[in-house]
Design a protein around this motif. Structure first.
Motif, PDB file in Angstrom:
ATOM      1  N   LEU A  24      48.299  47.283  39.756  1.00 44.95           N
ATOM      2  CA  LEU A  24      48.464  46.149  40.746  1.00 44.95           C
ATOM      3  C   LEU A  24      49.111  44.776  40.444  1.00 44.95           C
ATOM      4  O   LEU A  24      49.726  44.241  41.123  1.00 44.95           O
ATOM      5  CB  LEU A  24      47.086  45.784  41.220  1.00 44.95           C
ATOM      6  N   MET A  25      48.520  44.477  39.184  1.00 44.21           N
ATOM      7  CA  MET A  25      49.343  43.202  38.559  1.00 44.21           C
ATOM      8  C   MET A  25      50.744  43.339  38.592  1.00 44.21           C
ATOM      9  O   MET A  25      51.365  42.393  39.246  1.00 44.21           O
ATOM     10  CB  MET A  25      48.691  42.675  37.300  1.00 44.21           C
ATOM     11  N   GLN A  26      51.193  44.258  38.008  1.00 41.96           N
ATOM     12  CA  GLN A  26      52.732  44.572  38.093  1.00 41.96           C
ATOM     13  C   GLN A  26      53.581  44.522  39.449  1.00 41.96           C
ATOM     14  O   GLN A  26      54.569  43.973  39.638  1.00 41.96           O
ATOM     15  CB  GLN A  26      52.993  45.841  37.254  1.00 41.96           C
ATOM     16  N   VAL A  37      48.858  35.235  38.211  1.00 40.53           N
ATOM     17  CA  VAL A  37      49.747  34.374  36.870  1.00 40.53           C
ATOM     18  C   VAL A  37      49.999  35.448  35.940  1.00 40.53           C
ATOM     19  O   VAL A  37      50.973  35.466  35.231  1.00 40.53           O
ATOM     20  CB  VAL A  37      48.961  33.111  36.493  1.00 40.53           C
ATOM     21  N   ALA A  38      48.797  36.117  35.264  1.00 39.62           N
ATOM     22  CA  ALA A  38      49.371  37.420  34.557  1.00 39.62           C
ATOM     23  C   ALA A  38      49.685  36.934  33.216  1.00 39.62           C
ATOM     24  O   ALA A  38      50.455  37.412  32.841  1.00 39.62           O
ATOM     25  CB  ALA A  38      49.917  38.417  35.025  1.00 39.62           C
ATOM     26  N   GLU A  39      49.054  35.722  32.637  1.00 35.56           N
ATOM     27  CA  GLU A  39      49.789  35.101  31.248  1.00 35.56           C
ATOM     28  C   GLU A  39      49.779  36.291  30.350  1.00 35.56           C
ATOM     29  O   GLU A  39      50.744  36.106  29.448  1.00 35.56           O
ATOM     30  CB  GLU A  39      48.935  33.908  31.084  1.00 35.56           C
ATOM     31  N   CYS A  40      48.786  37.106  30.131  1.00 34.53           N
ATOM     32  CA  CYS A  40      48.944  38.148  28.838  1.00 34.53           C
ATOM     33  C   CYS A  40      49.907  39.144  29.344  1.00 34.53           C
ATOM     34  O   CYS A  40      49.859  40.247  28.416  1.00 34.53           O
ATOM     35  CB  CYS A  40      47.546  38.307  28.548  1.00 34.53           C
ATOM     36  N   GLY A  41      50.389  39.390  30.478  1.00 33.07           N
ATOM     37  CA  GLY A  41      51.206  40.629  30.781  1.00 33.07           C
ATOM     38  C   GLY A  41      50.294  41.943  30.843  1.00 33.07           C
ATOM     39  O   GLY A  41      51.120  42.864  30.763  1.00 33.07           O
ATOM     40  N   GLY A  42      49.243  41.607  31.415  1.00 35.89           N
ATOM     41  CA  GLY A  42      48.388  43.014  31.468  1.00 35.89           C
ATOM     42  C   GLY A  42      47.595  43.598  30.376  1.00 35.89           C
ATOM     43  O   GLY A  42      47.161  44.710  30.420  1.00 35.89           O
ATOM     44  N   ASN A  43      47.140  42.704  29.476  1.00 31.57           N
ATOM     45  CA  ASN A  43      46.639  43.086  28.461  1.00 31.57           C
ATOM     46  C   ASN A  43      45.121  42.953  28.357  1.00 31.57           C
ATOM     47  O   ASN A  43      44.354  42.966  27.245  1.00 31.57           O
ATOM     48  CB  ASN A  43      47.182  42.922  27.171  1.00 31.57           C
ATOM     49  N   ALA A  44      44.649  42.738  29.335  1.00 35.53           N
ATOM     50  CA  ALA A  44      43.096  42.126  29.514  1.00 35.53           C
ATOM     51  C   ALA A  44      42.876  40.958  28.369  1.00 35.53           C
ATOM     52  O   ALA A  44      41.917  41.278  27.854  1.00 35.53           O
ATOM     53  CB  ALA A  44      42.217  43.444  29.222  1.00 35.53           C
ATOM     54  N   SER A  45      43.532  40.019  28.434  1.00 33.29           N
ATOM     55  CA  SER A  45      43.343  39.001  27.343  1.00 33.29           C
ATOM     56  C   SER A  45      43.268  37.790  28.055  1.00 33.29           C
ATOM     57  O   SER A  45      42.707  36.597  27.464  1.00 33.29           O
ATOM     58  CB  SER A  45      44.390  38.901  26.558  1.00 33.29           C
ATOM     59  N   CYS A  46      43.629  37.669  29.513  1.00 35.76           N
ATOM     60  CA  CYS A  46      43.626  36.171  29.862  1.00 35.76           C
ATOM     61  C   CYS A  46      42.801  36.209  31.437  1.00 35.76           C
ATOM     62  O   CYS A  46      42.453  34.670  31.692  1.00 35.76           O
ATOM     63  CB  CYS A  46      45.120  35.747  30.136  1.00 35.76           C
ATOM     64  N   ALA A  47      42.456  37.071  32.087  1.00 34.90           N
ATOM     65  CA  ALA A  47      42.018  36.962  33.357  1.00 34.90           C
ATOM     66  C   ALA A  47      42.469  35.890  34.099  1.00 34.90           C
ATOM     67  O   ALA A  47      41.978  35.197  35.388  1.00 34.90           O
ATOM     68  CB  ALA A  47      40.494  36.480  33.011  1.00 34.90           C
ATOM     69  N   THR A  48      43.803  35.886  34.273  1.00 34.75           N
ATOM     70  CA  THR A  48      44.670  35.101  35.294  1.00 34.75           C
ATOM     71  C   THR A  48      45.324  36.097  36.175  1.00 34.75           C
ATOM     72  O   THR A  48      46.148  35.831  36.768  1.00 34.75           O
ATOM     73  CB  THR A  48      45.589  34.227  34.424  1.00 34.75           C
ATOM     74  N   CYS A  49      44.727  37.132  36.587  1.00 36.52           N
ATOM     75  CA  CYS A  49      45.281  38.116  37.306  1.00 36.52           C
ATOM     76  C   CYS A  49      44.208  38.795  38.311  1.00 36.52           C
ATOM     77  O   CYS A  49      44.299  39.514  39.076  1.00 36.52           O
ATOM     78  CB  CYS A  49      45.921  39.511  36.608  1.00 36.52           C
ATOM     79  N   HIS A  50      43.105  37.774  38.276  1.00 41.01           N
ATOM     80  CA  HIS A  50      42.014  38.044  39.027  1.00 41.01           C
ATOM     81  C   HIS A  50      42.255  38.265  40.731  1.00 41.01           C
ATOM     82  O   HIS A  50      42.960  37.484  41.029  1.00 41.01           O
ATOM     83  CB  HIS A  50      41.078  36.815  38.880  1.00 41.01           C
ATOM     84  N   GLU A  70      32.939  42.026  31.574  1.00 44.93           N
ATOM     85  CA  GLU A  70      32.540  40.951  30.719  1.00 44.93           C
ATOM     86  C   GLU A  70      33.656  39.727  30.896  1.00 44.93           C
ATOM     87  O   GLU A  70      32.993  38.508  31.005  1.00 44.93           O
ATOM     88  CB  GLU A  70      32.759  41.213  29.071  1.00 44.93           C
ATOM     89  N   MET A  71      34.870  40.131  31.146  1.00 47.35           N
ATOM     90  CA  MET A  71      35.869  39.089  31.223  1.00 47.35           C
ATOM     91  C   MET A  71      35.469  38.245  32.791  1.00 47.35           C
ATOM     92  O   MET A  71      35.883  37.233  32.726  1.00 47.35           O
ATOM     93  CB  MET A  71      37.375  39.562  31.137  1.00 47.35           C
ATOM     94  N   LEU A  72      35.248  39.203  33.657  1.00 43.59           N
ATOM     95  CA  LEU A  72      35.125  38.604  35.123  1.00 43.59           C
ATOM     96  C   LEU A  72      34.029  37.627  35.195  1.00 43.59           C
ATOM     97  O   LEU A  72      34.229  36.744  36.303  1.00 43.59           O
ATOM     98  CB  LEU A  72      34.752  39.666  36.013  1.00 43.59           C
ATOM     99  N   ARG A  84      38.123  42.003  40.517  1.00 47.55           N
ATOM    100  CA  ARG A  84      38.695  43.027  39.686  1.00 47.55           C
ATOM    101  C   ARG A  84      39.789  41.957  38.851  1.00 47.55           C
ATOM    102  O   ARG A  84      40.291  41.026  39.427  1.00 47.55           O
ATOM    103  CB  ARG A  84      39.627  44.002  40.101  1.00 47.55           C
ATOM    104  N   LEU A  85      40.208  42.509  37.692  1.00 49.09           N
ATOM    105  CA  LEU A  85      41.669  42.099  37.074  1.00 49.09           C
ATOM    106  C   LEU A  85      42.800  43.012  37.683  1.00 49.09           C
ATOM    107  O   LEU A  85      42.362  44.150  37.212  1.00 49.09           O
ATOM    108  CB  LEU A  85      41.214  41.988  35.449  1.00 49.09           C
ATOM    109  N   SER A  86      43.480  42.572  38.222  1.00 51.00           N
ATOM    110  CA  SER A  86      44.470  43.453  38.737  1.00 51.00           C
ATOM    111  C   SER A  86      45.332  44.247  37.817  1.00 51.00           C
ATOM    112  O   SER A  86      45.935  45.137  38.261  1.00 51.00           O
ATOM    113  CB  SER A  86      45.448  42.655  39.658  1.00 51.00           C
ATOM    114  N   CYS A  87      45.428  43.736  36.517  1.00 48.78           N
ATOM    115  CA  CYS A  87      46.223  44.486  35.468  1.00 48.78           C
ATOM    116  C   CYS A  87      45.288  45.716  35.156  1.00 48.78           C
ATOM    117  O   CYS A  87      45.664  46.583  34.540  1.00 48.78           O
ATOM    118  CB  CYS A  87      46.412  43.522  34.409  1.00 48.78           C
ATOM    119  N   GLN A  88      44.114  45.988  35.618  1.00 51.08           N
ATOM    120  CA  GLN A  88      43.161  47.096  35.311  1.00 51.08           C
ATOM    121  C   GLN A  88      43.104  48.020  36.474  1.00 51.08           C
ATOM    122  O   GLN A  88      42.392  48.949  36.384  1.00 51.08           O
ATOM    123  CB  GLN A  88      41.838  46.680  34.714  1.00 51.08           C
TER     124      GLN A  88
HETATM  125  S1  FES Z   1      47.335  40.140  33.148  1.00 51.88           S
HETATM  126 FE1  FES Z   1      46.190  39.061  31.720  1.00 51.88          FE
HETATM  127  S2  FES Z   1      43.858  39.819  31.999  1.00 51.88           S
HETATM  128 FE2  FES Z   1      45.178  40.720  33.488  1.00 51.88          FE
END
Ligand code: FES
Ligand SMILES: Cc1cc2nc3c(=O)[nH]c(=O)nc-3n(C[C@H](O)[C@H](O)[C@H](O)COP(=O)(O)OP(=O)(O)OC[C@H]3O[C@@H](n4cnc5c(N)ncnc54)[C@H](O)[C@@H]3O)c2cc1C
Lengths: 107, 417
Positions: A24-26, A37-50, A70-72, A84-88
């Protein structure tokens, strides 16, 4: 190809079509949807794709995985039961017509 | 936007990377109506660099690193000029000159030129098969070379080197990392975490040679071996990442104050000329979390500084005080940093509830100033939330609880449910 509707904080709506299997993030980023925003590009590291999945569809979209859960708890905008984190979230034909709400802030 | 009214010169951004993109997109998002021009040296649409060293790319379309599609720029009337770098600034005439000989006038100029790799200062560094890794083109070249490489030598045990080492392992190569310092990531992370990182890399089959100098790269047509202080290493691919230097020469040549980066104030304006700003890797700026002016190389810094300048030029001035944070994915290892640590800070290592999760809390005068985590993204996010608040986190508050626990407890106290 599933279609997803992003409801933006300013009240506007963006309809995006993406191949099954795309996350979804992509789908948002490659269509220039603002607010993912997806700063980490989808690696479940940043939570900016909420995103908030539309309440009526949250079962269809499924719940967060363990790390995501946990990140949420620490997203910039408040966590809700449908967060949800849209990258997941992986798109499939079953998710055709999915509506997600983009929160006011991501960072 | 042909309204018939005369357009002013508008904002000219030099550099189409993470920071330059952030300036241009924020200007439009904040309603700035004047002309926005982005002069970019590279032929590619503005893209993200982090995936370049974290994924094994072989084909351009596999990369998908563009920040936004091309239509984004046209829709927002952003004049994106690719493949024509700016070669001179004329501060008096308020114009920039490009290599192709074009002059672009500005009412405000933003320097977002990023950094370039420090070159490998040994004989043979120009042989075929020796690569730096900064640009998309570099990544494609390395990706192609990895298709056949059997022995990969990575020079530099920093973020980029360690990430690439894991990519090369995943592609089946034998990999050695050669690092001059006694430890990996010697300046970037606390000593307590360095040993854990080394162990994780060694477990994945990467040979780690610390305290080792590279003397020469040797080969006839292309690289065959690397001569080090610990002996000769066979190599059919050498990738080096030994630090970057800011691209501040345009500013220096134009007479702007420069000291390992363009010197800017807390609003990111050049200290010499208020009609010029600098953002991202090329800027040295004051920061409330730092002792002196700092230059940071991170996506967060580039994005947030670009956004601050974009908002300021659209009429919303602010000081730059965003919490610095960073991440690095090294194969299966996820390293994240929030805040700024200095060597004199006191570090406490804390193990998470599941194996492999670690956090290093750094305290200065009893207050938490920075947190490094391994494979523990939730703790990293909790650290960011807590460090971003005016209420400090005291060392005593972290006995018997994690930052995640503390953040939840504090929030529960704020909003009784
Ligand atoms: S893009 Fe970074 S956690 Fe989803
Ligand atoms: C391989 C790699 C991996 C990374 N991984 C991470 C990571 O995991 N996490 C993280 O936080 N950060 C990471 N970084 C750092 C991050 O990418 C940078 O800090 C960020 O890109 C800086 O943005 P910038 O816009 O300042 O510079 P850049 O993104 O480098 O952009 C500057 C642009 O300006 C152009 N330019 C330079 N001079 C001129 C000129 N005279 N005229 C026109 N154009 C010019 C350059 O060609 C370049 O495209 C990584 C960097 C690299 C190289």
């Amino acid at each position: 190809m599933p279609t997803v509707i992003f409801q933006l904080p300013d009240g506007t709506e963006r309809k995006v079509t993406a191949a099954s299997g795309t996350v979804l993030m992509q789908a948002a980023v490659s269509n220039g949807v603002q607010g993912i925003v997806a700063e980490c590009g989808g690696n479940a590291s940043c939570a900016t794709c909420h995103v908030y999945v539309d309440a009526a569809q949250s079962e269809l979209a499924g719940g967060p995985n363990d790390v995501e859960d946990e990140m949420l708890d620490f997203t910039a905008a408040e966590r809700r039961p449908t967060s949800r984190l849209s990258c997941q979230v992986q798109l499939s034909d079953a998710l055709d017509g999915l509506v997600v709400h983009v929160p006011e802030e991501q960072v | 936007m042909s309204t018939g009214t005369t357009r002013t010169a508008g904002v000219v951004v030099v550099g189409g990377g993470q920071a330059g993109f952030s300036v241009a997109s924020t200007l439009r998002a904040c309603g700035y109506a004047g002309p926005v021009t982005v002069c970019a040296a590279e032929p590619h649409l503005p893209y993200q660099r982090p995936p370049l060293s974290k994924k094994a790319h072989t084909e351009p379309d596999e990369l998908r690193v563009s920040l936004v599609p091309e239509s984004f720029y046209a829709e927002r009337d952003i004049d994106l000029r690719l493949g024509d770098d700016v070669v001179a600034l004329d501060l008096a005439a308020r114009t920039v000159r490009t290599r192709a000989g074009k002059r672009v006038p500005y009412s405000h100029l933003v320097l977002a030129t990023g950094a370039r790799n420090r070159p490998l200062p040994v004989p043979g560094a120009d042989l075929a098969g020796v690569h730096a890794l900064r640009s998309l083109d570099d990544a494609l070249a390395v990706g192609r070379a990895l298709a056949t490489a059997r022995d990969v030598v990575v020079v530099g045990g920093g973020f980029i080197g360690l990430e690439l080492a894991q990519v090369a392992r995943a592609r089946g190569a034998r990999v050695a990392v050669v690092e001059l310092a006694d430890r990996l990531l010697s300046r970037a992370v606390s000593a307590q975490l360095q040993e854990h990182l080394r162990q994780r890399h060694e477990e994945s089959g990467v040979r780690v040679l610390t305290g080792t100098a590279v003397h020469a790269v040797e080969g006839t047509d292309r690289v065959r071996q690397v001569v080090t202080s610990a002996g000769i290493l066979p190599a059919d691919l050498v990738v080096y990442g030994i630090g970057a230097v800011p691209r501040d020469e345009l500013a220096r040549d134009a007479g702007l104050a420069v000291d390992d980066g363009v010197l800017v104030d807390e609003q990111l304006r050049s200290v010499t000329d208020p009609r010029v700003s600098a953002v991202g890797d090329c800027a040295r700026h004051p920061h409330p979390h730092a002792v002196g002016p700092v230059r940071l190389e991170s996506v967060q810094n580039a994005t947030d500084q670009g956004a601050l300048v974009g908002r300021r030029l659209a009429g919303q001035p602010a000081r730059y005080e965003n919490l610095p944070w960073f991440w690095s994915d090294q194969g299966a290892v996820k390293l994240q940093i929030a805040g700024l640590r200095v060597p004199s800070d006191e570090v406490r290592l804390v193990a998470g509830d599941t194996p492999g999760r670690l956090a290093a809390y750094a305290f200065r005068e009893g207050r938490l100033v920075a947190v490094e985590t391994l494979d523990w993204p939730a703790e990293h996010l909790a650290a960011r939330r807590l460090l971003d608040r005016p209420t400090p986190v005291l060392a005593d508050e972290l006995t018997g609880t994690t930052l995640g626990g503390l953040a939840r407890a504090r929030r529960a106290a704020e909003v009784p449910s």
